[in-house]
Every structure is written in C-alpha cells, then in structure tokens.
Design an enzyme around this catalytic site. Structure first.
Site, PDB file in Angstrom:
ATOM      1  N   ARG A 294     -13.506 113.199  65.965  1.00 54.12           N
ATOM      2  CA  ARG A 294     -12.812 112.645  64.753  1.00 54.12           C
ATOM      3  C   ARG A 294     -12.919 112.455  64.041  1.00 54.12           C
ATOM      4  O   ARG A 294     -12.740 112.313  62.342  1.00 54.12           O
ATOM      5  CB  ARG A 294     -11.740 112.176  65.776  1.00 54.12           C
ATOM      6  CG  ARG A 294     -11.404 112.841  67.028  1.00 54.12           C
ATOM      7  CD  ARG A 294      -9.905 111.510  67.535  1.00 54.12           C
ATOM      8  NE  ARG A 294      -9.512 112.573  68.689  1.00 54.12           N
ATOM      9  CZ  ARG A 294      -8.300 112.509  69.411  1.00 54.12           C
ATOM     10  NH1 ARG A 294      -7.425 111.432  69.128  1.00 54.12           N
ATOM     11  NH2 ARG A 294      -7.665 113.037  70.226  1.00 54.12           N
ATOM     12  N   TYR A 422      -8.898 121.236  65.726  1.00 53.54           N
ATOM     13  CA  TYR A 422      -9.395 120.850  67.307  1.00 53.54           C
ATOM     14  C   TYR A 422     -10.078 119.291  66.752  1.00 53.54           C
ATOM     15  O   TYR A 422      -9.444 118.683  66.365  1.00 53.54           O
ATOM     16  CB  TYR A 422     -10.336 121.247  67.269  1.00 53.54           C
ATOM     17  CG  TYR A 422     -12.104 121.872  66.066  1.00 53.54           C
ATOM     18  CD1 TYR A 422     -11.923 120.858  65.132  1.00 53.54           C
ATOM     19  CD2 TYR A 422     -12.854 122.445  66.437  1.00 53.54           C
ATOM     20  CE1 TYR A 422     -12.867 120.987  64.096  1.00 53.54           C
ATOM     21  CE2 TYR A 422     -13.990 123.283  64.564  1.00 53.54           C
ATOM     22  CZ  TYR A 422     -13.974 121.796  64.384  1.00 53.54           C
ATOM     23  OH  TYR A 422     -14.785 121.825  63.325  1.00 53.54           O
ATOM     24  N   GLU A 423     -10.347 118.694  68.516  1.00 49.38           N
ATOM     25  CA  GLU A 423     -10.172 117.327  68.121  1.00 49.38           C
ATOM     26  C   GLU A 423      -9.216 116.718  68.387  1.00 49.38           C
ATOM     27  O   GLU A 423      -9.466 115.541  68.160  1.00 49.38           O
ATOM     28  CB  GLU A 423     -11.618 116.948  67.444  1.00 49.38           C
ATOM     29  CG  GLU A 423     -12.518 117.425  67.452  1.00 49.38           C
ATOM     30  CD  GLU A 423     -13.651 117.087  68.907  1.00 49.38           C
ATOM     31  OE1 GLU A 423     -13.475 115.989  69.321  1.00 49.38           O
ATOM     32  OE2 GLU A 423     -14.432 117.919  69.399  1.00 49.38           O
ATOM     33  N   GLY A 424      -8.075 116.878  68.675  1.00 47.06           N
ATOM     34  CA  GLY A 424      -7.141 116.549  68.189  1.00 47.06           C
ATOM     35  C   GLY A 424      -5.969 117.026  67.559  1.00 47.06           C
ATOM     36  O   GLY A 424      -6.623 116.627  66.328  1.00 47.06           O
ATOM     37  N   GLN A 429      -3.412 113.684  66.388  1.00 41.27           N
ATOM     38  CA  GLN A 429      -3.434 112.123  65.051  1.00 41.27           C
ATOM     39  C   GLN A 429      -2.878 111.233  65.351  1.00 41.27           C
ATOM     40  O   GLN A 429      -2.753 110.051  64.779  1.00 41.27           O
ATOM     41  CB  GLN A 429      -5.036 112.873  63.922  1.00 41.27           C
ATOM     42  CG  GLN A 429      -5.486 113.592  64.721  1.00 41.27           C
ATOM     43  CD  GLN A 429      -6.349 112.991  65.561  1.00 41.27           C
ATOM     44  OE1 GLN A 429      -7.234 111.498  65.281  1.00 41.27           O
ATOM     45  NE2 GLN A 429      -7.126 114.365  66.300  1.00 41.27           N
TER      46      GLN A 429
END
Lengths: 578, 578
Positions: A294, A422-424, A429
């Site tokens: 992240r 992406y990546e959450g 977040q």
C-alpha cells in the site's frame, strides 16, 4: 517524453523532512550513510532514466500478449528487467540476512518512485516480487525459504499474488479455489484467479505464485483460507528448474492503462502447491505484506504525478500561444497565469504526497509500526488520488495535444487511474484508517501525530524569517489544520459506526491535506535552518500549498459532523424515477 | 451498459428550477406549452435510449477510419444519424423562420443531454451542424443561406468548423491558411487545419465546412481573418450535388476518448470557398456562435456524468461484496456507506451542473444575454470538470471491473476528458469569466446574480419546513455562499490583471459550487411549494450538496485574496534543479 529523476527534490525531503540521522543511527542500518544514499539515488536515477523510461511508451502501445500458454511482455521489457536484476536494484531494501543491501525503506521509496515514473507497468513486477519474497521469508518453512528466497531477492525469479476471484475481490472471504492435501507435503490447487498482475511473462526464468485457497474441511469465510506457493516451474533438489506446474494464464485483461503490465486470468488445474504458514491463516500471512504494498501504491501516485508534471512543464516551455500579460508576444504558455497555476498545483501536491510517503517509510524504518500503520492508508489513498488529479491537470496543460495519445500525457492519466483501486480500494483504505487505525486505539496514534504537527508548528515559528523565508502563511494554515484535524478526530471517535464509515473518505482526505502541508513546512523549516539552497523555492511551494490545499480540510468539517444521514437519505434505488 | 433517460430529473428542474412560465409566455415561443415539452422529452428519451445508446460501445471500440480520401464512421453511426435526421431532432431549437421547431433552448439542453449521454461522440456531429447553421444564418448572404441552411436545419447536410492549425489553437490570431480572391465571387483556400471534429464521414450527403483563412492583403493577427464556406460537394443551381471540392481528410487523430468522433487533419488545396460576413471579420462571426457551443459542452459533462452515474448505480445494486454495517451478508455494495457516498456525490454534483446549464439556457431564452454570457463560462467549465470527476468516481465504484474496458466505465472517463479542453479550455473560460464577464462591466452582471441568490434564500426560508422539507442546512450554506461570492467578487474587481488571472480558475469553481447549490435549493423550494412528489428526494440531494459541495467555495478565499504571488514565486524553469 523524457524523464529526469527529481533527485534534488527527493534529497531535500530525505535530509529535512524525515529524521534520517535517527534512522541510520540504528544498528540495522549500520552500513548506511549519507554518501551511500547519495550514490544509490544517483545510480537509480541514471538507470531509471536511461534504461527503464525509454520502454514506457512501447509498453502502452504494445501490451503484453498471450500465445498458447505463454505471455510475452511488451517490447524491450525483458531486456530492461534483466538489466534491473543485474544491477542489483531488486535487493536494495531487503534484509542483509537474505542477501539484500539492507537500505532503509525510505530510500527505496525514492528509488522505487523513479522506477514507477520511468515505467509503472514494468515497476509492478519488482513490487510484487518484493511483497512475495517478504511473505515467504516471514511465514514459510526453512526448506521453502531456501528454495525460493535467494532467487527472488535478486529478482531472477519474480513473484505474483493470486488472491482475487470473480466473487472475491475487496472481500477475500468467499475465495473458492480448492486445495487438497496430497499427503506428501504438497497440495493440489484447483480454481480460477483473476486480475493477476504479472501472472505470466517471459522476463524471468521462474514465477513464484502465492495462492489463496481453501481446504475441504476449512471453515467458511476468511478464516478458512490458506496460503500456498505454486512455482511456475518446479524447482529440483539441486536448484535446477523442472517441469511446468499445472496452472496457466488463460486470458489477459484489456485495461484502461498500465498496458505493459500483463493482468492475467490464471487457471489452476490440480497445480502443485506448498503450504505457507499455518492452515487457515492465509489471509493473515498476506496482510502482513499489505502495508508495504500500500505504501508503494501511494508512491506510484507520486511517480505518475512527477512524470506528468515534467511533461507538462516541458510542454509549457515549448508551446507558444496567445500573449501572456507579463510575457509579451512569442512567450511560451508557462507565462500564462492559469498555466502557471496548474504547474505549481501539480508540483505542490505531488511534493506533499511524496513527503507523506517518506514519513510513512521513515516510521517503519524507526520501528514505529503504529505510526506507519496510521499513515499507510493515507499514503495509499491520498497519493493515488493525487496522482490521478495531477495526471489530469497534465493533460489540461497540453490542451488539445493532451487528448491525442501521441504526446503521452493521456497515458499518464490512464496509468494513474488503477492506483486508487488496487491493493485495497481507497474506500477500503478510509475504512481501515477510521476503523482499525483511529478508533481501535481510542485515537492514541492520531493524537501522537497531532502532537508532532504541533512540534512542526513550533519549528516553523522558530525558523520563519522575512522574504523568501517568511512562513507566516504556512504557520497560520498549520494552526487551522491542527484544529481541524483535532475536531474531526474527536467527531469520528465519538461517532456511531455507520456515521464514521460514511465520512471516512472525507476524513482521510482532510488528514492528507493537512499532513502533506505540515510535512512540507517541516522540511522547509529544517532546510532554512540548514542553509539549504533549495529551501527558498521549497518555501514558495509550501506557501502555495498552505493557501490552496490545506484550507480544503476545514471545508469538510460540516459534512464529517453530519455523519450518515446526508449519505443515506436519498433513495438510491430510484433510477428511472429521479 | 443500458441508458435510462432521466426525464423526471430534467422535468423537475424545468418546472421548478427555471422560470418556464415566463419563457413560454413570450411570443417567440407561442407554440410551446407544457404538454409539447413533455412529449418532446419523452420522444427524445425513447430515441436516445433505443436508437443512439446502443451505438456507444461500438464507436469506442471501432473508431472511424480513413481510406483514401474518405472517412467511414463507426459501425451503426450512419443508421443512427439518419434516424436522427428523419425524426426531426436536428431542428428542435432552430427558428421556425428557417424551418425549425422553435422550442426554447432550455428544452434542447435536456434533449441534447440525452443524445450526449447516449453517444457523445456521435452527438458532436449535430452540435457542430447546429453551430455552423446558426453562423451561416446570422452572417452569410441570402444566396448562401438559401443554398445551405435548409439542408442543414434538417441535418441532411452536416457542418464542421475548420479553425485550428498547429500554431493557432487557443489563440486563432496566427492562422496561416490562405484565401485568394478568384474575382468571380469565390475564393481559393489553401492550408492545413487540425482537430476538425466530424471533418469527414459517410453519415450525410454533404458536409459544409466553415473555414478561417487570411486574405493576402489582410493585417496580421486576429483582425485579418475571414470566414468562408467550403462545401464538401459543390451545390449546383438546381440544388443537386456536383463535384467534390478540393479539400480532403489526410489523417485521423488517435485520441484518449470519443473514438467514434472522427477528428480530422484537413488539407485544403485551392479549395473553393465563399465569404461569410465581412472580410477580416471572420473571428467575430465565429464568436457569436461560441456561447451556444460552450453551453452544450457543459451539457456534455452533465451527460457523461449521468451515464457514469447510472452505470455505477446499476453495478452497486448487482455486485455483492463484503458485509455492509446495516446490510448483512449477501447485501449488494450499494449498502456500503462509502459506495453510497460516492453515488450521492455523483448524483448531487451532476444535478447541480445540470441546473446551471438550464439556468444559462433559460437566460438566453428570456433574452437576458448579459446573464447568459456571465453563466456560459461557468456552465462550460464547471460542467465539464464535474463530468471528469464524476466519471472517475464511476470507475471507482466499479473497483477492479472499472479499470477493465469491457464494463464501459472507463470509456466514460476517457470520453469526458475532452470537454474541459475543447471550445476554449477551461482556463480560457475562467479568463473570459473574470476578464470579459466580471470586470468589464464593473461587476454589474455578477451583482445582479447575487441579488437573485438572495431571492433564492428568501424563497427557501419561506418553504422550509420539518423533516424532508427541512432546508435549514441549505439556507445556512447559501448564506455563507452568498457572502463568499460577494467577497471573492470584490477581491477580483479590485485586483490587478495578473492577480485576477492567476486566481480566475478558483474563482470560477467557487462560483460553480455556490451557484449549483443555490439552483438546486431554488428547484427544491419551488417543488415543495408545488407539492411535487420528487421534491423530498431532491431536498435530500440539495442537503448533501449544501454539506459537501458548497462549503468548498469558502476554502478558496485565502488563495483568491493572495493573487499572483503564490502562483509565480516558484521558479518554474528549474526542472532538473528541484
């Protein structure tokens, strides 16, 4: 479409924005010193500019392709990647215990930004390899570590993360891919995974997949998912590569951007896998790696912002159009006030997000995992949103030329748009920030941050002088910002869950606006005290930020106070009706 | 990727947001009544949804192509366009004097929005035809009018605007295309034009180009440019089509979006042209048409925003992921607070921009050209910027699926991105607002607008009740907004030119944030008084806007007050340096 690495801007933040002396004073960074950092930055700068950046456009225009069971990367990617491996960049921030150079993460924030600016699609491959390597190092057996880690630390083998399935994306609980125990220490993995970044390619000899799958007797949901290593090619006892494992790319996504990054649909058909960590603890193993990924997605926003800024700056010096009030006929458009405003906006915002990313990495380097955890969702969301905004402004500076693909300005916008997803997703977040990082500890971590912001204010008051060193505008904005952040934090700590979640995103962007400004002010104040020649222009950047970006934060307070009602009152089912 | 025309939302604004009774009470709209408006809206809705919308994706995936000297439009475009002509939509708001239906512009804002939502790339063709028709009607000789206007009013022949050259874009002064007097009432036009939207295609029998060119004895710069008609095919005395004129498309741009709109490079090689208006007055002739085109580009932002919103809303009802706090397992993502926040944000912002566009058109319909002129740059910039933002949020609601082209969410973002650029970049709109519309009359037009905003406040105070009719939040935001707008206006009226131009864009967005909120409040207050069933949900939308959008305006005041210094202080030449 050249790229010049912003080494001076990065060095300014490394020297004055983070406590680098304290970081390298730690035994774990005994080998690191200012000179080494300078050499690494300059070396990475040349590499990113000369070897990686020239591949960016080809990657966009000629995406990776799938033929039979093999993905071929975009033209030039294999050569650039192999140079990357040979030069040793993959192991920069890896622990010396596993053969890495052991540099602080904050330095790799700078070097990785350069790689992402040069070619974000290509840069994703090392990023995933790094995360996969660390996951294996942290959770796998010694045998597995010895088998895979040495070749992954160097980048000779790359890593891939096989998490998502059509019904399991943001929520991995519904993962259906099956794992069956073969009774010989191996497992058979069967199922389909989607959105597998660099899931197959021809740039490296082997690809080590980390795959989430469910054993037959495991519980439903997220507590029944285990993590497995599935190498593309089996590794024999002597370290040589054997047959291909039983999983293949069966499709490539046609995406808005990052065309050079092969996004694969992967079919696992009794693929052979080895368990990493404990049964049913797969998600936990993955999540330990998530913070790093992240952080680096936030850095991608900065990286694309930087490259978009450079392209816009160059164009604004080349293009002649109209007569600027103070420029006269024949003056390039950089002299038009509104063009100038767009450029300073791009620069100030990307510098602010860069300062946040470095602060996050520095906290990690200092072992302050609470602070790093608090800042990570802000780094990821604020950096990636900024990247999209700044890339879009970059298109605007180019006018009609920005809308035509050949200038490359549009590619930056298209590439940047993945980072908030992406990546959450950035919404996730914000939930992470408000739920886990803010409310779970009763606001302790955030209050400690606010204390530090007050220290920055004191620092700025001490170093503010006249003329170029006048920080009074910054100090006023910071004062308001600290009040705003305190108020918003109190509201969220006392809110019901649905109220808090409804305003989590505005709260995150409020944090980002204030924090980015504060960290710029910190660097400027320190830089002025140190007599750094770049402190004066950086002060003008901080003043712009204090007038244009930081004040946005307070404008969100009414909404944050209102909670869920304004979000939920409108009857959202009535499409045809209203 | 279906599209449902938002007739109810449009009707709500037409009934309660603009003074429709006053508009249709005018003799020039004697034929117009509520029933006719309803019929037109419903007819356009069906047409846009069933005939035009299905062509949108094909246009994106299969751009127009150039073979030899002929452009072939995207699949399905010719058929859809011919249906458009046959149904009579082209002449909707044209004057009955030239064969039009003579409906108010405010109604065509609604119907054109539908066409742009359905297929913006295709919708550009009628937009340009309309502008070209009006330019010819206003400035050409009777002979030329009789030759071209009747076929253009119907859309049987389309129009194109040949303005831009590589060195002459935002500033048309340096136009170099040459015109030579043939001595027989015709001219020979030679030169290259770029970015010619719908410059060639196979959807209509003839294409009437309006071309800016310079006569040999004309002065340098913008006062030496004349306007010419160059038909693709010559029109014989009996109205039949003759030979092809001597100009051709020689290239098509590869653009970020609106792939279905052929953007041509046009080569004029002694093409035969006829002078429109007076020699050297060509720019003035073009600019009389600019206001309408700018209004409709703002409408394009609304249109793309609406379609992006619909796609996101649909996806949020279909996609199941995670467990929303109040939704339970298996609930679709529309129940997640942050998804809901994104949806309401899209809806509120596009409704606000739609209300501005209608107010601009209504001012025009009422003959208040000062008000229309003041609102036009706001409509164009605020609407087009909103379109990009909302399309980007639409991508975000789709998560990873939004980044994959097949969902169509990404197309909306790509398509939307042109609107802040063409028909005068948004930076030029801001200069127009601050320079021509605000400062030239000493603020008179803006002060009249502020008086009207105060009237809206009084109206809202009178109609605000309890529960769903509670407008207290709106009234507070409007009160602050009016103060903010007054303050910012005074600052700009007293500022030096460079200070004013440096903050022109923030001033424009401040105007947009306040005006969009105020116009929603006006419609809601009137709707509540009228007992409209949609007034309650619209009130919740206005409350969201008052809490989330309107407060942004005040946050720009410090920056607006600071003028040029923060914009110009940073040494913008130092790329490698910092």
């Amino acid at each position: 479409m050249t790229y010049q690495t912003p080494v001076n801007a990065m060095q300014f933040l490394l020297r004055h924005g983070v406590d680098m002396d304290k970081i390298i004073a730690q035994p774990k960074f005994a080998e690191t010193n200012d000179e080494l950092i300078g050499d690494v930055l300059n070396g990475a700068a040349v590499f990113a500019r000369d070897v990686v950046a020239p591949t960016n456009w080809a990657g966009d225009q000629t995406p990776a392709s799938l033929t039979g069971k093999d993905v071929t990367a975009s033209p030039g990617f294999k050569e650039a990647y192999q140079s990357f491996v040979e030069a040793g960049w993959q192991s920069l921030a890896m622990s010396p215990d596993i053969g890495g150079m052991g540099l602080p993460t904050v330095v790799s924030v700078a070097t990785n930004e350069m790689i992402y600016s040069a070619n974000m699609a290509l840069g994703l491959c090392p990023m995933l390899t790094s995360s996969a390597t660390k996951a294996i190092e942290a959770h796998a057996s010694e045998t597995l570590k010895n088998t895979y880690v040495p070749k992954m630390v160097t980048g000779e083998w790359t890593g891939a993360m096989c998490l998502t399935e059509p019904q399991a994306g943001s929520d991995l609980g519904p993962v259906r891919t099956k794992a069956e125990d073969n009774g010989d220490g191996t497992y058979s993995i069967t199922g389909q995974k989607i959105y597998i970044t660099w899931g197959d390619h021809d740039c490296a000899d082997n690809i080590i997949h980390l795959v989430l799958a469910r054993l037959p007797d495991s519980p439903e949901g997220s507590r029944g998912i285990s993590l497995f290593i599935c190498p593309k090619y089996f590794v024999e006892a002597d370290g040589s590569l054997g047959d291909r494992n039983y999983f293949y790319p069966i499709g490539l996504e046609h995406k808005l951007g990052i065309h050079g990054s092969p996004t694969c649909v992967m079919e696992f058909n009794k693929a052979k896998g080895w368990l990493v960590g404990e049964v049913n603890r797969g998600l936990a193993c993955m999540f330990t790696m998530m913070n790093e990924a992240r952080l680096f997605v936030g850095v991608q926003g900065v990286a694309i912002g930087e490259r978009a800024y450079q392209a816009a700056l160059q164009y604004s010096h080349d293009r002649v159009q109209g007569t600027p009030p103070n420029g006269g006929a024949g003056a390039p458009i950089v002299h038009h006030p509104d063009v100038r405003r767009m450029l300073i906006d791009m620069k100030a915002r990307l510098m602010g997000a860069r300062a946040i990313a470095m602060a996050t990495a520095a906290a990690d380097d200092l072992g302050d995992h609470t602070r790093a955890g608090l800042l990570t969702p802000i780094t990821k969301s604020y950096g990636s949103d900024m990247g999209v905004d700044v890339a879009s402004i970059g298109v605007q500076v180019h006018g009609g030329m920005g809308y035509v693909e050949e200038t490359g300005a549009a590619q930056h916008l298209r590439d940047s748009r993945i980072a908030p997803i992406y990546e959450g997703t950035n919404g996730i977040q914000a939930m992470d920030l408000v739920g886990r990082k803010l409310r779970r500890d009763g606001g302790e971590a955030m209050r400690a941050l606010i204390v530090d912001l007050n220290d920055i204010k004191t620092l700025a008051e001490g170093s503010s002088g006249e003329g170029e060193a006048d920080l009074s505008v910054c100090i006023r904005a910071l004062n308001t910002g600290i009040d705003t952040l305190s108020t918003a934090t109190d509201i969220l700590l006392n809110a019901k869950e649905e109220d808090a979640l409804s305003v989590a995103t505005p709260y995150l962007s409020l944090c980002g606006d204030i924090l980015s400004g504060a960290l710029l002010i910190k660097a400027v104040a320190n830089g002025l005290s140190a007599g750094d020649a770049h402190a004066a222009p950086m002060a003008s950047l901080a003043r712009y930020h204090a007038l244009s970006v930081m004040p946005r934060a307070a404008s969100q307070l009414d909404f944050i106070r209102a909670g869920a009602d304004p979000v939920f009152d409108f009857p959202m089912g009535q499409l045809a009706d209203l």
